[in-house]
Design a protein around this motif. Structure first.
Motif, PDB file in Angstrom:
ATOM      1  N   MET A  42       1.336  -0.920  -0.002  1.00  0.00           N
ATOM      2  CA  MET A  42       0.020  -0.021  -0.095  1.00  0.00           C
ATOM      3  C   MET A  42       0.877   1.240  -0.258  1.00  0.00           C
ATOM      4  O   MET A  42       0.783   1.880  -0.783  1.00  0.00           O
ATOM      5  CB  MET A  42      -0.689   0.144   1.049  1.00  0.00           C
ATOM      6  N   LEU A  43       2.176   1.427   0.422  1.00  0.00           N
ATOM      7  CA  LEU A  43       2.647   1.827   0.905  1.00  0.00           C
ATOM      8  C   LEU A  43       3.678   2.570  -0.610  1.00  0.00           C
ATOM      9  O   LEU A  43       3.835   4.320  -0.585  1.00  0.00           O
ATOM     10  CB  LEU A  43       3.612   2.471   1.873  1.00  0.00           C
ATOM     11  N   ARG A  44       3.809   1.537  -1.726  1.00  0.00           N
ATOM     12  CA  ARG A  44       4.697   1.334  -2.303  1.00  0.00           C
ATOM     13  C   ARG A  44       3.176   2.525  -3.223  1.00  0.00           C
ATOM     14  O   ARG A  44       3.940   3.217  -4.300  1.00  0.00           O
ATOM     15  CB  ARG A  44       4.951  -0.104  -3.222  1.00  0.00           C
ATOM     16  N   ARG A  45       2.405   1.808  -3.230  1.00  0.00           N
ATOM     17  CA  ARG A  45       0.997   2.227  -4.290  1.00  0.00           C
ATOM     18  C   ARG A  45       0.985   4.105  -3.726  1.00  0.00           C
ATOM     19  O   ARG A  45       0.940   4.971  -4.612  1.00  0.00           O
ATOM     20  CB  ARG A  45      -0.420   1.596  -3.686  1.00  0.00           C
ATOM     21  N   MET A  46       1.287   5.251  -2.866  1.00  0.00           N
ATOM     22  CA  MET A  46       0.826   5.796  -2.378  1.00  0.00           C
ATOM     23  C   MET A  46       1.833   5.776  -2.378  1.00  0.00           C
ATOM     24  O   MET A  46       1.463   8.288  -2.833  1.00  0.00           O
ATOM     25  CB  MET A  46       0.214   6.066  -0.809  1.00  0.00           C
ATOM     26  N   ARG A  47       3.341   6.368  -2.340  1.00  0.00           N
ATOM     27  CA  ARG A  47       4.115   7.071  -2.628  1.00  0.00           C
ATOM     28  C   ARG A  47       4.430   6.883  -3.673  1.00  0.00           C
ATOM     29  O   ARG A  47       5.706   7.838  -4.090  1.00  0.00           O
ATOM     30  CB  ARG A  47       5.363   5.861  -2.207  1.00  0.00           C
ATOM     31  N   ASP A  48       4.419   6.319  -5.324  1.00  0.00           N
ATOM     32  CA  ASP A  48       4.288   6.180  -5.638  1.00  0.00           C
ATOM     33  C   ASP A  48       3.165   7.646  -6.698  1.00  0.00           C
ATOM     34  O   ASP A  48       3.878   8.145  -7.349  1.00  0.00           O
ATOM     35  CB  ASP A  48       3.588   5.068  -6.910  1.00  0.00           C
ATOM     36  N   SER A  49       1.437   7.458  -5.746  1.00  0.00           N
ATOM     37  CA  SER A  49       0.810   9.124  -6.542  1.00  0.00           C
ATOM     38  C   SER A  49       1.758   9.951  -5.755  1.00  0.00           C
ATOM     39  O   SER A  49       1.594  11.182  -6.923  1.00  0.00           O
ATOM     40  CB  SER A  49      -0.141   8.526  -5.616  1.00  0.00           C
TER      41      SER A  49
END
Length: 467
Positions: free
Chosen positions: A211-218
């Motif tokens: 989830m953090l990977r998705r949000m950090r990509d955002s």
């Protein structure tokens, strides 16, 4: 090269890549690039607003690291800039490269500065033209409107960045709360529950990372867009502050690019944790929890040693005398009386039971598909085996290196084998009592795992059909 070309080349070299103007009080940084002193200070201060502890910065041009202590006054470049400014004062008006005449006219169709001779040429015949003084103010206002629009987009971008950062903080807080809850509920449970705790925390950590990977990509996308907008704004502001000719040069293309800029709304990710468990259910019915992952295992005759006899349904194996004329198989164990299960595991959680009855000797567990099957076979985790053994005189051991003695209060009649592939765990249970026997130290699986059995005289093994 003409005098105008030389001045243009020198100006490009002496232009600050931040403000896009000739450098004022130029300073050089560690990588060798130079900037206006005030521009690099402003660049540093803006980054400090988002990262208060920032000490090492990246060069805006080459991304090379530097700190503010490395700034050096570039006197040679400052002298060159003075010469450029003097030359531009002498030849401050742009001239037509083709005709050498002053560019006093602006062609609306072509969006170019032209001279009076260009206007009469075939290329511009019939085109609407106007004096640069007449169109300058109108285009300047359009550029300023574009700056206003882009500034508003940048403000929205900053708000979106704060939103994403808040989401990340909230998500990490939720994860931490869930982590503490899982830890407190597992604290007073027996060994089985302790192993379950580690499995759930591992899965929770993986979920957090994903989830953090998705949000950090955002976050990275929004930050990149912000940087692009800031750079675009600086270029437009520099154009507005420049000369009439510089402002009008390619002005239509510049406006078109500016007005085409749009801002995408970052993904609104639901902060929902999927890794949950009901600890009370696990505690009151260990066998039920294990059997949620139960699989049906049968024996693979192509792997069976010649001393072993399999039942017709391939669920029972006994040891007898060596059989002749067996079908040739590269999978067959040749040195020890072993056989593998037909069903392999490459991911997920799996559980199977082995009815050992009142046998006096047995080995069982799992192994890699590619283990040695001849005299070189070594039953240790290093060589792809995770097994336990019942020796004569009721001595139980885990086949680690060195061996680990197992002290069981009751003799298991049915042994359960549990595999968590991603977590790297292999555990054994006494299914008569639901008690934990042994868990191997965490491993890292990459190959197919297969059920493994070594069979001794007068100690047949039976694989029950799952309920």
């Amino acid at each position: 090269m003409t005098s105008a070309d030389s001045i243009k080349k020198m100006r490009e070299i002496a232009t600050c890549s931040i403000c896009m103007n000739l450098m004022t009080h130029p300073v050089s940084i560690k990588c060798g690039h130079s900037y206006c002193h005030l521009c690099i200070l402003d660049f540093y201060n803006k980054l400090r607003l988002m990262q208060p502890t920032l000490k090492i910065l990246d060069c805006p041009l080459c991304r090379g690291p530097f700190d503010m202590k490395s700034l050096r006054h570039n006197r040679e470049l400052e002298n060159i800039i003075e010469v450029i400014e003097e030359m531009e004062k002498m030849d401050h008006e742009m001239v037509c490269e083709e005709h050498g005449e002053k560019l006093h006219l602006f062609c609306e169709e072509e969006g170019q500065l032209i001279c009076w001779r260009c206007e009469r040429a075939a290329q511009h015949k019939g085109h609407a033209t106007a004096l640069v003084e007449d169109v300058f103010q109108g285009y300047k206002e359009k550029l300023q409107c574009a700056v206003t629009k882009l500034s508003q987009l940048q403000e929205e971008c900053v708000i979106q960045m704060l939103f994403v950062k808040t989401q990340i903080a909230d998500w990490k807080e939720l994860i931490e709360m869930q982590r503490q809850k899982v830890k407190s509920e597992f604290k007073n449970l027996q060994t089985f529950l302790h192993e379950e705790e580690k499995c759930y925390l591992w899965r929770l950590e993986k979920e957090e990372e994903q989830m953090l990977r998705r949000m950090r990509d955002s976050e990275a996308k929004v930050e990149q867009k912000s940087n692009e907008l800031e750079s675009h704004i600086l270029k437009l502001e520099a154009k507005c502050q420049g000369s009439v000719q510089n402002l009008l040069q390619d002005v239509k293309q510049t406006l078109s690019k500016s007005l085409a800029v749009k801002l995408e709304t970052p993904e609104n990710i639901a902060l929902e944790i999927h890794t949950t468990c009901n600890v009370s259910e696990l505690y009151f019915d260990v066998k039920k929890a294990l059997r949620c992952h139960q699989v049906s295992v049968t024996l693979d005759p192509s792997t069976a040693h010649s001393d072993l006899f399999l039942s017709e349904d391939r669920r029972q194996v006994t040891r007898g005398y060596s059989q002749e004329n067996l079908e040739s198989s590269s999978k067959r164990f040749t040195a020890f009386p072993c056989v593998l299960g037909s069903e392999g595991f490459t991911s997920g959680r799996h559980f199977f039971e082995v009815d050992v009855g009142e046998g006096t000797d047995w080995d069982l567990g799992v192994c890699r598909e590619n283990v040695q099957r001849g005299t070189d076979m070594k039953q240790e985790p290093e060589f792809g085996f995770w097994t336990i053994r019942l020796c004569k005189e009721n001595k139980y051991v885990a086949l680690t290196s060195p061996l680990t003695s197992l002290h069981l209060s009751e003799q298991p009649l049915v042994v359960g084998v549990f595999i968590d592939y991603e977590a790297g765990l292999v555990s054994f249970y006494n299914m008569s009592t639901g008690s934990h026997i042994f868990t191997f130290p965490k491993a890292s699986f990459s190959d197919t795992l297969l059920p493994f059995f070594q069979v001794y005289q007068h100690s047949p093994l039976f694989l029950p059909i799952p309920d």
